[in-house]
Enzyme design. Structure first.
Site, short mmCIF file in Angstrom:
data_model
loop_
_atom_site.label_atom_id
_atom_site.label_comp_id
_atom_site.label_asym_id
_atom_site.label_seq_id
_atom_site.Cartn_x
_atom_site.Cartn_y
_atom_site.Cartn_z
N ARG A 127 -4.38 22.96 2.02
CA ARG A 127 -3.04 22.41 1.78
C ARG A 127 -2.75 21.12 2.54
NH1 ARG A 127 -1.18 27.95 1.15
NH2 ARG A 127 -1.21 28.26 -1.09
N LYS A 149 -2.95 6.17 -2.37
CA LYS A 149 -3.31 6.69 -3.70
C LYS A 149 -4.69 7.34 -3.61
CE LYS A 149 -0.82 3.76 -6.93
NZ LYS A 149 -0.96 2.73 -7.98
N GLU A 191 -9.60 -8.32 -6.82
CA GLU A 191 -8.38 -7.65 -6.31
C GLU A 191 -7.68 -8.53 -5.27
OE1 GLU A 191 -6.80 -4.85 -7.15
OE2 GLU A 191 -8.25 -3.55 -8.15
N LYS A 233 0.18 -5.80 0.74
CA LYS A 233 0.19 -4.42 0.26
C LYS A 233 1.02 -3.51 1.17
CE LYS A 233 -2.08 -0.79 -1.99
NZ LYS A 233 -3.23 -0.33 -2.74
N GLU A 243 5.57 4.12 -6.18
CA GLU A 243 5.40 3.26 -7.36
C GLU A 243 6.50 3.45 -8.40
OE1 GLU A 243 1.24 2.49 -8.60
OE2 GLU A 243 2.01 2.73 -10.62
N ARG A 247 5.95 -1.59 -6.46
CA ARG A 247 4.52 -1.31 -6.35
C ARG A 247 3.80 -1.44 -7.69
NH1 ARG A 247 1.47 3.40 -2.78
NH2 ARG A 247 -0.63 2.75 -3.36
N ASN A 251 -0.39 -3.39 -10.21
CA ASN A 251 -1.21 -3.04 -11.38
C ASN A 251 -1.46 -4.24 -12.29
OD1 ASN A 251 -1.45 -0.31 -10.67
ND2 ASN A 251 0.64 0.05 -11.38
N HIS A 254 -4.34 -4.18 -14.64
CA HIS A 254 -4.89 -2.81 -14.66
C HIS A 254 -4.70 -2.08 -15.98
CE1 HIS A 254 -5.44 -3.64 -10.46
NE2 HIS A 254 -5.88 -2.43 -10.20
N HIS A 258 -8.08 -0.66 -16.94
CA HIS A 258 -8.39 0.77 -17.01
C HIS A 258 -8.91 1.15 -18.40
CE1 HIS A 258 -5.62 2.04 -13.42
NE2 HIS A 258 -6.73 1.47 -13.04
N HIS A 272 -14.68 -1.70 -11.51
CA HIS A 272 -13.21 -1.74 -11.55
C HIS A 272 -12.68 -3.18 -11.36
CE1 HIS A 272 -9.04 -0.65 -11.02
NE2 HIS A 272 -9.04 -1.19 -9.82
N1 GLY Z 1 -4.10 -0.20 -6.33
C1 GLY Z 1 -2.73 -0.30 -6.61
C2 GLY Z 1 -1.87 0.50 -5.67
O1 GLY Z 1 -2.34 0.98 -4.67
O2 GLY Z 1 -0.71 0.68 -5.92
#
Ligand code: GLY
Length: 374
Positions: A127, A149, A191, A233, A243, A247, A251, A254, A258, A272
């Site tokens: 947990r 994330k 990135e 960031k 997000e 945030r 993306n 992305h 993706h 990626h």
């Molecule tokens: N890689 C995008 C984020 O961490 O929100």
């Protein structure tokens, strides 16, 4: 920001779940001391992959031993295909076999794949365990190790199983970038460019000037880029951890990216960062088509990525048989889709990103078809 002993420290300000990002040299070797200072660690389990293990695991293990920290190490296969449920099950069972306890801290030593799967294992094992990132790729240093994330891919798409679980510490040792091959380095560079394109035109100008030196190995330039990206960031994550708003700008590229990764089955046919580079160019092109962005800005973004050696069109990737329809369908599976519509990060120019779910499907399909015609 604090700079001491040649190490820059940034804080991700999330109250009790806040943590430091240390950026500098020799942080793998000295990780034991930094971890020891964090708390009285009873046990550590290091998770890495077979490529990173060759270069950096002995250095980390020696440092942990010298700091008096007992540890086990688990080595996973390298590559995006490791980020799935089968490998998560195997990893969690191996950690349980090693008799981890609630007080055990996991260390993710590696790139985005190792960080994401280890972070997710930490989120769910017993947990919830503490974990620490020691990112060894540019992509992980500028992006995936910060912000909590974690997760794995499923056959439905990228990162569809996961949790927000913040690390206790991030140690970004820019020396580890020396052992990264050019293709993976460039994928991380995409990135880095993302932060400039979404919100920092001065950083984009700096990258236009210094990007070649940075890619050629200039340490100070690399450090500046990691620091600038992590500052951006950290500020965004502190404002919008889950997000729900700002945030989402992270993306940029992305939604398209993706879909490319999913279409290639999360293999190394497209990394990626490569998918994000093509995705950012498509996002700029879409913004131009919608009359939102000056064409010169889109061309500047495309030219910079291409000059550094990144793929910028679908046809730059040898192998995959793309179709516009299949890519669009894939976008509908993206976890950011809303009301059956994909969400896009678009731009009003370099450094001026915003999000929308109101782009007509036909406009996107036509963009993809035109991109495929070259
Ligand atoms: N890689 C995008 C984020 O961490 O929100």
């Amino acid at each position: 920001m604090d700079a001491r002993d040649g190490i820059d420290t940034l804080r991700v300000d999330l109250g009790l779940r806040g943590y430091d990002i240390l950026i500098g040299e020799d942080l793998v070797a000295t990780a034991g001391n930094h971890i020891r200072a964090l708390a009285a660690q009873t046990r550590i389990a290091v998770v890495t992959d077979e490529n990173v293990a060759q270069h950096w695991l002995p250095t980390l293990e020696n440092g942990l031993t010298q700091a008096g920290i007992a540890h086990d190490s688990i080595v996973l296969p390298a590559g995006e295909h490791t980020k799935d449920l089968a490998h998560l099950e195997d990893l969690t069972n191996r950690l349980l076999d090693a008799r981890i306890e609630r007080a055990t801290t996991l260390i993710a030593l590696g790139g985005g794949v190792v960080g994401d799967i280890t972070g997710f294992a930490a989120a769910i094992l017993l947990r919830g365990l503490d974990f620490i990132h020691i990112p060894t790729t540019l992509l992980a240093q500028v992006d995936s190790s910060v912000g909590g994330k974690t997760g794995v891919n499923t056959r439905h798409g990228k990162n569809l199983l996961g949790a927000f679980h913040q690390p206790r510490l991030v140690l970004a040792d820019v020396g580890t970038l020396e052992t990264l091959d050019r293709r993976h380095f460039l994928a991380g560079y995409a990135e880095t460019v993302k932060y400039a394109l979404l919100g920092d035109p001065q950083f984009f100008s700096w990258l236009e000037t210094k990007g070649a030196d940075l890619c050629a190995g200039e340490r100070e330039a690399r450090r500046h880029a990691v620091l600038t990206s992590c500052s951006a960031k950290a500020a965004i994550v502190a404002e919008d951890e889950r997000e729900l708003g700002r945030r989402q700008l992270l993306n940029l590229g992305h939604t398209f990216g993706h879909a490319l990764e999913a279409q290639t089955g999360f293999t190394d046919a497209v990394l990626h960062g490569e998918a994000v580079a093509i995705g950012m160019v498509l996002a700029f092109d879409l913004s131009v088509r919608l009359g939102l962005c000056p064409p010169d800005d889109a061309e500047r973004a495309r030219r910079h990525l291409a000059e550094r050696g990144l793929p910028v069109t679908l046809n730059d990737l040898a192998g995959p048989e793309w179709t516009g329809d299949a890519l669009f369908t894939q976008m509908l599976h993206d976890k950011k889709a809303s009301g059956g519509q994909p969400t896009f990060v678009l731009v009003r120019g370099i450094g001026q990103a915003f999000t929308t779910s109101e782009v007509e499907a036909e406009t996107v399909r036509t963009l993809l078809d035109d991109a495929l015609k070259g």
